[in-house]
Write a protein that holds these residues in place. Structure first.
Motif, PDB file in Angstrom:
ATOM      1  N   ALA A 124       0.831  -1.211   0.000  1.00  0.00           N
ATOM      2  CA  ALA A 124       0.000   0.000   0.000  1.00  0.00           C
ATOM      3  C   ALA A 124       0.865   1.260   0.000  1.00  0.00           C
ATOM      4  O   ALA A 124       0.611   2.208  -0.757  1.00  0.00           O
ATOM      5  CB  ALA A 124      -0.931  -0.006   1.211  1.00  0.00           C
ATOM      6  N   ILE A 125       1.890   1.282   0.847  1.00  0.00           N
ATOM      7  CA  ILE A 125       2.774   2.451   0.915  1.00  0.00           C
ATOM      8  C   ILE A 125       3.525   2.637  -0.397  1.00  0.00           C
ATOM      9  O   ILE A 125       3.657   3.760  -0.910  1.00  0.00           O
ATOM     10  CB  ILE A 125       3.765   2.305   2.089  1.00  0.00           C
ATOM     11  CG1 ILE A 125       3.022   2.437   3.420  1.00  0.00           C
ATOM     12  CG2 ILE A 125       4.873   3.350   2.000  1.00  0.00           C
ATOM     13  CD1 ILE A 125       3.892   2.194   4.641  1.00  0.00           C
ATOM     14  N   THR A 126       4.014   1.546  -0.962  1.00  0.00           N
ATOM     15  CA  THR A 126       4.766   1.634  -2.215  1.00  0.00           C
ATOM     16  C   THR A 126       3.892   2.166  -3.341  1.00  0.00           C
ATOM     17  O   THR A 126       4.310   3.045  -4.113  1.00  0.00           O
ATOM     18  CB  THR A 126       5.338   0.255  -2.594  1.00  0.00           C
ATOM     19  OG1 THR A 126       6.177  -0.213  -1.534  1.00  0.00           O
ATOM     20  CG2 THR A 126       6.155   0.340  -3.875  1.00  0.00           C
ATOM     21  N   ASN A 127       2.670   1.658  -3.453  1.00  0.00           N
ATOM     22  CA  ASN A 127       1.758   2.167  -4.482  1.00  0.00           C
ATOM     23  C   ASN A 127       1.470   3.650  -4.277  1.00  0.00           C
ATOM     24  O   ASN A 127       1.435   4.429  -5.238  1.00  0.00           O
ATOM     25  CB  ASN A 127       0.451   1.372  -4.458  1.00  0.00           C
ATOM     26  CG  ASN A 127       0.537   0.085  -5.260  1.00  0.00           C
ATOM     27  OD1 ASN A 127       1.185   0.034  -6.305  1.00  0.00           O
ATOM     28  ND2 ASN A 127      -0.104  -0.966  -4.779  1.00  0.00           N
TER      29      ASN A 127
ATOM     30  N   ASP B 117       0.233   5.595  -7.363  1.00  0.00           N
ATOM     31  CA  ASP B 117      -0.814   4.644  -7.718  1.00  0.00           C
ATOM     32  C   ASP B 117      -1.811   4.502  -6.571  1.00  0.00           C
ATOM     33  O   ASP B 117      -1.617   5.039  -5.480  1.00  0.00           O
ATOM     34  CB  ASP B 117      -0.201   3.278  -8.053  1.00  0.00           C
ATOM     35  CG  ASP B 117       0.658   3.320  -9.307  1.00  0.00           C
ATOM     36  OD1 ASP B 117       0.308   4.098 -10.224  1.00  0.00           O
ATOM     37  OD2 ASP B 117       1.669   2.600  -9.374  1.00  0.00           O
ATOM     38  N   ASP B 118      -2.870   3.759  -6.812  1.00  0.00           N
ATOM     39  CA  ASP B 118      -3.899   3.526  -5.806  1.00  0.00           C
ATOM     40  C   ASP B 118      -3.333   2.645  -4.695  1.00  0.00           C
ATOM     41  O   ASP B 118      -2.916   1.510  -4.959  1.00  0.00           O
ATOM     42  CB  ASP B 118      -5.100   2.843  -6.466  1.00  0.00           C
ATOM     43  CG  ASP B 118      -6.205   2.506  -5.470  1.00  0.00           C
ATOM     44  OD1 ASP B 118      -6.120   2.954  -4.307  1.00  0.00           O
ATOM     45  OD2 ASP B 118      -7.152   1.798  -5.871  1.00  0.00           O
ATOM     46  N   PRO B 119      -3.311   3.118  -3.441  1.00  0.00           N
ATOM     47  CA  PRO B 119      -2.795   2.286  -2.343  1.00  0.00           C
ATOM     48  C   PRO B 119      -3.582   0.997  -2.167  1.00  0.00           C
ATOM     49  O   PRO B 119      -3.068   0.028  -1.602  1.00  0.00           O
ATOM     50  CB  PRO B 119      -2.944   3.190  -1.113  1.00  0.00           C
ATOM     51  CG  PRO B 119      -3.019   4.576  -1.649  1.00  0.00           C
ATOM     52  CD  PRO B 119      -3.711   4.455  -2.976  1.00  0.00           C
ATOM     53  N   GLY B 120      -4.823   0.981  -2.640  1.00  0.00           N
ATOM     54  CA  GLY B 120      -5.648  -0.208  -2.496  1.00  0.00           C
ATOM     55  C   GLY B 120      -5.313  -1.320  -3.473  1.00  0.00           C
ATOM     56  O   GLY B 120      -5.810  -2.442  -3.326  1.00  0.00           O
ATOM     57  N   ARG B 121      -4.478  -1.030  -4.460  1.00  0.00           N
ATOM     58  CA  ARG B 121      -4.071  -2.076  -5.401  1.00  0.00           C
ATOM     59  C   ARG B 121      -3.339  -3.174  -4.647  1.00  0.00           C
ATOM     60  O   ARG B 121      -2.556  -2.912  -3.740  1.00  0.00           O
ATOM     61  CB  ARG B 121      -3.155  -1.517  -6.489  1.00  0.00           C
ATOM     62  CG  ARG B 121      -3.846  -0.641  -7.520  1.00  0.00           C
ATOM     63  CD  ARG B 121      -2.830  -0.149  -8.556  1.00  0.00           C
ATOM     64  NE  ARG B 121      -2.182  -1.269  -9.221  1.00  0.00           N
ATOM     65  CZ  ARG B 121      -2.612  -1.845 -10.343  1.00  0.00           C
ATOM     66  NH1 ARG B 121      -3.709  -1.388 -10.918  1.00  0.00           N
ATOM     67  NH2 ARG B 121      -1.969  -2.845 -10.888  1.00  0.00           N
ATOM     68  N   GLU B 122      -3.588  -4.408  -5.052  1.00  0.00           N
ATOM     69  CA  GLU B 122      -2.978  -5.536  -4.347  1.00  0.00           C
ATOM     70  C   GLU B 122      -1.635  -5.935  -4.936  1.00  0.00           C
ATOM     71  O   GLU B 122      -0.920  -6.758  -4.356  1.00  0.00           O
ATOM     72  CB  GLU B 122      -3.950  -6.715  -4.342  1.00  0.00           C
ATOM     73  CG  GLU B 122      -5.217  -6.387  -3.555  1.00  0.00           C
ATOM     74  CD  GLU B 122      -6.283  -7.451  -3.653  1.00  0.00           C
ATOM     75  OE1 GLU B 122      -5.950  -8.581  -4.058  1.00  0.00           O
ATOM     76  OE2 GLU B 122      -7.444  -7.147  -3.326  1.00  0.00           O
ATOM     77  N   LYS B 123      -1.290  -5.370  -6.079  1.00  0.00           N
ATOM     78  CA  LYS B 123       0.014  -5.587  -6.691  1.00  0.00           C
ATOM     79  C   LYS B 123       0.580  -4.246  -7.134  1.00  0.00           C
ATOM     80  O   LYS B 123      -0.133  -3.246  -7.199  1.00  0.00           O
ATOM     81  CB  LYS B 123      -0.089  -6.536  -7.895  1.00  0.00           C
ATOM     82  CG  LYS B 123      -0.366  -7.989  -7.519  1.00  0.00           C
ATOM     83  CD  LYS B 123       0.829  -8.625  -6.821  1.00  0.00           C
ATOM     84  CE  LYS B 123       0.591 -10.093  -6.530  1.00  0.00           C
ATOM     85  NZ  LYS B 123       1.763 -10.721  -5.849  1.00  0.00           N
ATOM     86  N   LEU B 124       1.869  -4.235  -7.437  1.00  0.00           N
ATOM     87  CA  LEU B 124       2.497  -3.018  -7.927  1.00  0.00           C
ATOM     88  C   LEU B 124       2.308  -2.903  -9.427  1.00  0.00           C
ATOM     89  O   LEU B 124       2.231  -3.908 -10.134  1.00  0.00           O
ATOM     90  CB  LEU B 124       3.998  -3.032  -7.607  1.00  0.00           C
ATOM     91  CG  LEU B 124       4.389  -3.235  -6.140  1.00  0.00           C
ATOM     92  CD1 LEU B 124       5.902  -3.199  -6.004  1.00  0.00           C
ATOM     93  CD2 LEU B 124       3.745  -2.183  -5.254  1.00  0.00           C
ATOM     94  N   THR B 125       2.230  -1.676  -9.912  1.00  0.00           N
ATOM     95  CA  THR B 125       2.162  -1.436 -11.348  1.00  0.00           C
ATOM     96  C   THR B 125       3.574  -1.471 -11.913  1.00  0.00           C
ATOM     97  O   THR B 125       4.440  -0.705 -11.488  1.00  0.00           O
ATOM     98  CB  THR B 125       1.527  -0.066 -11.644  1.00  0.00           C
ATOM     99  OG1 THR B 125       0.223  -0.021 -11.055  1.00  0.00           O
ATOM    100  CG2 THR B 125       1.408   0.150 -13.141  1.00  0.00           C
ATOM    101  N   LEU B 126       3.810  -2.379 -12.839  1.00  0.00           N
ATOM    102  CA  LEU B 126       5.160  -2.531 -13.396  1.00  0.00           C
ATOM    103  C   LEU B 126       5.321  -1.695 -14.656  1.00  0.00           C
ATOM    104  O   LEU B 126       4.360  -1.329 -15.298  1.00  0.00           O
ATOM    105  CB  LEU B 126       5.434  -4.008 -13.695  1.00  0.00           C
ATOM    106  CG  LEU B 126       5.323  -4.938 -12.480  1.00  0.00           C
ATOM    107  CD1 LEU B 126       5.605  -6.374 -12.886  1.00  0.00           C
ATOM    108  CD2 LEU B 126       6.288  -4.508 -11.388  1.00  0.00           C
TER     109      LEU B 126
END
Length: 332
Positions: A315-318, A323-332
């Motif tokens: 969440a912090i990385t997104n 990006d949306d902190p709610g995303r469950e994966k990182l955007t590559l």
């Protein structure tokens, strides 16, 4: 086999290998420092015997990488960290042995609650929490060789499972802020109170939401006394003389204030936000809470909290990457 490992087998150049290693692992560690692990006495160099070849922050990054790549258990984690630059990008000087992995997990047991709390504080400092907290319990399946686990009934799924439970308070974009590992999915009143108080140590919300399992008088009265509105459906099965209310707070608010009135439409609208904690549970399961491979209760609990930590790190990385902190994966 992790997605990184599977992908690496298909690569035909060193440059491609470097790109995969960087995009899969490095972003998790770009915006967070784990050097605070060195502050714990349990990781202090021994006065006698061998010095640590691998530093705790690097091993913790290794676990986060593995859980992100769906690699669980000390043996699979040790295998994953043998791969090329995976261990390098986690900050390790060389691949750790399985004994090193197991020893680190054993040491981590003593401080994992505080590690989780430090990450929660970093999420709070970035403004990722909001004014509505939700509490819920979820099941944690264990391996059949874990003698400390037990058969439980999951009333939501209407099926039995072998394992443990976990009570989680979450807020914001699927961010867990307090949790407790339990023998069974359904938390008792004592656990509900303890986890709630842990959550309030992070911040003071306006609302605290729970399902009918949290139709607990002590829980309601405690929250109302500190100025928080608890919203949990009234459970008429708890009494022989049921009240004509939808939510327990409609009755308990009278004991705390003669002036405050709560509209049922507002309570209904607020309670509908409780689905956020269910999405948090699903997100944390994707981070490893649903894949506890350890034997014994203590190791299993540590693995659950590593999964909780990973969810906060993602969440912090997104957030830091826009990006949306709610995303469950990182955007590559």
């Amino acid at each position: 086999m992790s997605s990184t490992t599977a992908t690496l087998q298909d690569l035909d150049s060193v440059d491609a290998f470097l790109n995969v290693a960087a995009t899969e692992t490095v972003p998790l560690f770009e915006h967070l420092e784990f050097e605070f692990l060195l502050e714990y006495d349990v990781f202090a160099p021994a006065s006698r015997g061998r010095t640590r070849v691998h530093q705790p922050p690097d091993l913790f990054r290794g676990f986060l990488h593995c859980y992100y790549e769906d690699v669980y258990g000390t043996r699979p984690v040790a295998r994953e960290l043998q791969h090329g630059l995976v261990w390098y990008y986690c900050g390790l000087d060389k691949p750790p042995s399985r004994d090193t992995i197991d020893r680190f997990l054993t040491d981590l047991e003593h401080v994992i609650d505080d590690v989780f709390q430090r990450l929660v504080e970093q999420a709070a400092a970035r403004g990722l929490l909001n004014s509505t907290y939700s509490i819920d319990s979820t099941h944690v399946e264990a391996i059949q060789y874990n003698d400390d686990a037990s058969w439980n009934y999951d009333s939501t799924a209407e099926e039995h499972y072998y394992g443990f439970g976990c009570t989680i308070v979450s807020t914001g974009s699927k961010i867990p802020i307090a949790a407790e590992f339990t023998q069974r999915k359904q938390a008792d009143a004592e656990t509900a109170m303890r986890v709630t108080k842990d959550a309030l140590a992070v911040g003071t919300p306006i609302w605290m939401l729970g399902d009918s399992a949290y139709d607990i008088l002590e829980w309601h009265d405690f929250l109302l006394e500190v100025g928080i509105v608890p919203v949990a459906p009234y459970n008429p099965r708890n009494t022989d003389d049921p009240l004509d209310i939808e939510y327990r707070v409609e009755d308990r608010i009278k004991e705390h204030s003669e002036e405050v009135q709560l509209k049922q439409s507002v309570l209904d609208e607020t309670y509908n936000r409780r689905t956020g904690v269910e999405r948090t549970n699903d997100a944390v399961k994707d981070c490893g809470l649903g894949h506890v491979r350890a034997r014994g209760r203590v190791h299993a609990r540590t693995e659950v909290f590593i999964a909780l930590c990973l969810r906060i790190v993602v969440a912090i990385t997104n957030f830091e990457r826009g990006d949306d902190p709610g995303r469950e994966k990182l955007t590559l």
